[in-house]
Design a protein around this motif. Structure first.
Motif, PDB file in Angstrom:
ATOM      1  N   ASN A 141     -25.001  43.065  -9.754  1.00 44.27           N
ATOM      2  CA  ASN A 141     -24.174  43.450 -10.906  1.00 44.27           C
ATOM      3  C   ASN A 141     -24.266  44.947 -11.225  1.00 44.27           C
ATOM      4  OD1 ASN A 141     -23.253  40.754 -11.443  1.00 44.27           O
ATOM      5  ND2 ASN A 141     -25.256  40.315 -12.350  1.00 44.27           N
ATOM      6  N   LEU A 142     -24.190  45.760 -10.184  1.00 44.18           N
ATOM      7  CA  LEU A 142     -24.219  47.211 -10.348  1.00 44.18           C
ATOM      8  C   LEU A 142     -22.849  47.697 -10.804  1.00 44.18           C
ATOM      9  CD1 LEU A 142     -25.983  48.034  -6.957  1.00 44.18           C
ATOM     10  CD2 LEU A 142     -27.079  47.710  -9.182  1.00 44.18           C
ATOM     11  N   ASN A 143     -22.818  48.805 -11.566  1.00 44.79           N
ATOM     12  CA  ASN A 143     -21.513  49.387 -11.887  1.00 44.79           C
ATOM     13  C   ASN A 143     -20.938  50.032 -10.633  1.00 44.79           C
ATOM     14  OD1 ASN A 143     -22.306  52.224 -11.671  1.00 44.79           O
ATOM     15  ND2 ASN A 143     -23.370  51.957 -13.610  1.00 44.79           N
ATOM     16  N   LYS A 144     -19.661  50.422 -10.691  1.00 44.67           N
ATOM     17  CA  LYS A 144     -18.983  50.815  -9.452  1.00 44.67           C
ATOM     18  C   LYS A 144     -19.603  52.039  -8.796  1.00 44.67           C
ATOM     19  CE  LYS A 144     -15.200  53.322 -11.777  1.00 44.67           C
ATOM     20  NZ  LYS A 144     -13.735  53.409 -11.941  1.00 44.67           N
ATOM     21  N   GLU A 145     -20.052  53.046  -9.561  1.00 44.89           N
ATOM     22  CA  GLU A 145     -20.630  54.241  -8.954  1.00 44.89           C
ATOM     23  C   GLU A 145     -21.982  53.930  -8.331  1.00 44.89           C
ATOM     24  OE1 GLU A 145     -18.940  56.920  -8.455  1.00 44.89           O
ATOM     25  OE2 GLU A 145     -17.246  56.120  -9.578  1.00 44.89           O
ATOM     26  N   THR A 146     -22.793  53.095  -8.996  1.00 46.82           N
ATOM     27  CA  THR A 146     -24.089  52.722  -8.436  1.00 46.82           C
ATOM     28  C   THR A 146     -23.906  51.876  -7.183  1.00 46.82           C
ATOM     29  OG1 THR A 146     -25.038  52.749 -10.664  1.00 46.82           O
ATOM     30  CG2 THR A 146     -26.325  51.678  -8.955  1.00 46.82           C
ATOM     31  N   LEU A 147     -22.923  50.967  -7.191  1.00 45.74           N
ATOM     32  CA  LEU A 147     -22.641  50.162  -6.004  1.00 45.74           C
ATOM     33  C   LEU A 147     -22.202  51.038  -4.840  1.00 45.74           C
ATOM     34  CD1 LEU A 147     -22.262  47.462  -4.559  1.00 45.74           C
ATOM     35  CD2 LEU A 147     -19.978  47.321  -5.567  1.00 45.74           C
ATOM     36  N   ILE A 148     -21.349  52.023  -5.111  1.00 45.62           N
ATOM     37  CA  ILE A 148     -20.908  52.943  -4.057  1.00 45.62           C
ATOM     38  C   ILE A 148     -22.108  53.681  -3.462  1.00 45.62           C
ATOM     39  CG2 ILE A 148     -19.617  55.084  -3.644  1.00 45.62           C
ATOM     40  CD1 ILE A 148     -17.829  52.672  -3.771  1.00 45.62           C
ATOM     41  N   GLY A 149     -23.014  54.151  -4.321  1.00 44.99           N
ATOM     42  CA  GLY A 149     -24.210  54.830  -3.832  1.00 44.99           C
ATOM     43  C   GLY A 149     -25.104  53.914  -3.022  1.00 44.99           C
ATOM     44  N   ALA A 150     -25.267  52.661  -3.483  1.00 47.29           N
ATOM     45  CA  ALA A 150     -26.105  51.701  -2.764  1.00 47.29           C
ATOM     46  C   ALA A 150     -25.515  51.381  -1.394  1.00 47.29           C
ATOM     47  CB  ALA A 150     -26.253  50.435  -3.599  1.00 47.29           C
ATOM     48  N   LEU A 151     -24.203  51.245  -1.314  1.00 43.05           N
ATOM     49  CA  LEU A 151     -23.555  51.018  -0.023  1.00 43.05           C
ATOM     50  C   LEU A 151     -23.775  52.207   0.907  1.00 43.05           C
ATOM     51  CD1 LEU A 151     -20.184  49.458  -1.248  1.00 43.05           C
ATOM     52  CD2 LEU A 151     -21.963  48.271   0.046  1.00 43.05           C
ATOM     53  N   GLY A 152     -23.658  53.429   0.367  1.00 42.51           N
ATOM     54  CA  GLY A 152     -23.869  54.616   1.176  1.00 42.51           C
ATOM     55  C   GLY A 152     -25.268  54.672   1.757  1.00 42.51           C
ATOM     56  N   LEU A 153     -26.283  54.383   0.935  1.00 45.57           N
ATOM     57  CA  LEU A 153     -27.669  54.397   1.413  1.00 45.57           C
ATOM     58  C   LEU A 153     -27.896  53.301   2.446  1.00 45.57           C
ATOM     59  CD1 LEU A 153     -30.591  55.336   1.316  1.00 45.57           C
ATOM     60  CD2 LEU A 153     -30.938  53.865  -0.686  1.00 45.57           C
ATOM     61  N   THR A 154     -27.436  52.097   2.140  1.00 43.29           N
ATOM     62  CA  THR A 154     -27.632  50.968   3.055  1.00 43.29           C
ATOM     63  C   THR A 154     -26.969  51.221   4.401  1.00 43.29           C
ATOM     64  OG1 THR A 154     -27.687  49.434   1.180  1.00 43.29           O
ATOM     65  CG2 THR A 154     -27.268  48.490   3.344  1.00 43.29           C
ATOM     66  N   PHE A 155     -25.731  51.712   4.381  1.00 45.09           N
ATOM     67  CA  PHE A 155     -25.015  51.958   5.628  1.00 45.09           C
ATOM     68  C   PHE A 155     -25.622  53.127   6.406  1.00 45.09           C
ATOM     69  CE2 PHE A 155     -20.848  50.049   3.761  1.00 45.09           C
ATOM     70  CZ  PHE A 155     -21.405  48.778   3.857  1.00 45.09           C
ATOM     71  N   THR A 156     -26.219  54.098   5.701  1.00 39.58           N
ATOM     72  CA  THR A 156     -26.915  55.183   6.393  1.00 39.58           C
ATOM     73  C   THR A 156     -28.078  54.636   7.202  1.00 39.58           C
ATOM     74  OG1 THR A 156     -26.334  56.829   4.707  1.00 39.58           O
ATOM     75  CG2 THR A 156     -28.243  57.313   6.088  1.00 39.58           C
ATOM     76  N   VAL A 157     -28.884  53.785   6.565  1.00 41.51           N
ATOM     77  CA  VAL A 157     -30.020  53.175   7.262  1.00 41.51           C
ATOM     78  C   VAL A 157     -29.543  52.347   8.446  1.00 41.51           C
ATOM     79  CG1 VAL A 157     -31.960  51.570   7.017  1.00 41.51           C
ATOM     80  CG2 VAL A 157     -31.428  53.170   5.159  1.00 41.51           C
TER      81      VAL A 157
END
Length: 250
Positions: A160-176
């Motif tokens: 239940n992250l807000n949209k900006e936090t979700l975007i950041g989490a996707l960026g970090l996860t996909f980087t790894v």
């Protein structure tokens, strides 16, 4: 690459970057869909290396809450590394299309379920083990299918992250995931000329990413979530079709 072909390829990266800027995912899939019409699939995939990696890093750092995102998702990220390292599945070079078709099918089902209001429950106090477990599965599927989205995307949405936090989490996860996949495929074997061509697509991809981020800021949370579910449904269906009916330019 001829000048006319370069413009077509650059345009594809702008479009793919825009989709990623709005939804946080989809750059490799959209780019491959467009590039496969004008380039051999192997050449198209080689062009994606640096744009995929660096746009994910940029997406993570630009979210404004990078430190908080790391604290919230570090169990997932460490699980991804372990899953990629310990995976019992064949790697993407030998797994065949079944792995990508399975991953795409699960993603499409998840996206469609979300559109009808069916969501994964929030992990709550169980997140200390659910996050790393989701990471283990994501890492294993990443090296087997070359796709980063399952089950990391459904898990991140359940937080239940807000949209900006979700975007950041996707960026970090996909980087790894990108780094793990690159290593599993033999990072040392990437040719200098392939990296140079890939670097040439960074600017178009970043232009698209900026355009998408600009559009995302003008979307409400509800509109963003609905668009996100539609995007991952389409992404999953495309992955299945591409696995079952391979495309490639001649």
């Amino acid at each position: 690459m001829e000048l006319q072909q370069w413009w077509v390829v650059a345009t594809v990266f702008v479009v793919a970057g825009t989709v990623k800027g709005v939804t946080g995912l989809g750059l490799p899939t959209v780019a491959i869909a467009g590039l496969s019409m004008v380039l051999p699939l192997a050449q198209a995939a080689a062009l994606l290396v640096l744009p995929s990696l660096l746009t994910n890093v940029w997406q993570y750092l630009r979210c404004g809450v990078a430190r908080a995102v790391w604290r919230r998702t570090r169990g997932l990220c460490l699980g991804i590394v372990a899953g990629a390292w310990l995976s019992p599945l064949p790697d993407v070079a030998t797994a065949g299309p079944w792995a990508q078709a399975l991953t795409g099918g699960l993603l499409a089902l998840y996206g469609l379920a979300g559109l009808f209001g069916l969501w994964l429950p929030a992990p709550g106090r169980h997140d200390t083990w659910i996050g790393p477990a989701m990471g283990l599965a994501t890492g294993a599927l990443t090296v087997a299918s070359g796709v980063f989205v399952m089950p990391s995307v459904p898990y991140l949405q359940s937080l239940n992250l807000n949209k900006e936090t979700l975007i950041g989490a996707l960026g970090l996860t996909f980087t790894v995931c990108t780094v793990c996949l690159w290593i599993s495929l033999g990072a040392g074997g990437v040719r200098t000329e392939a990296l140079a061509a890939s670097a040439g697509m960074l600017v178009p991809a970043l232009i698209g990413l900026g355009l998408g981020a600009f559009a995302r800021q003008r979307l409400s949370e509800a509109a963003f979530k609905r668009g996100f579910q539609i995007a991952i449904s389409a992404l999953g269906l495309y992955m299945v079709l591409r696995a079952l009916f391979p495309m490639g330019a001649t």
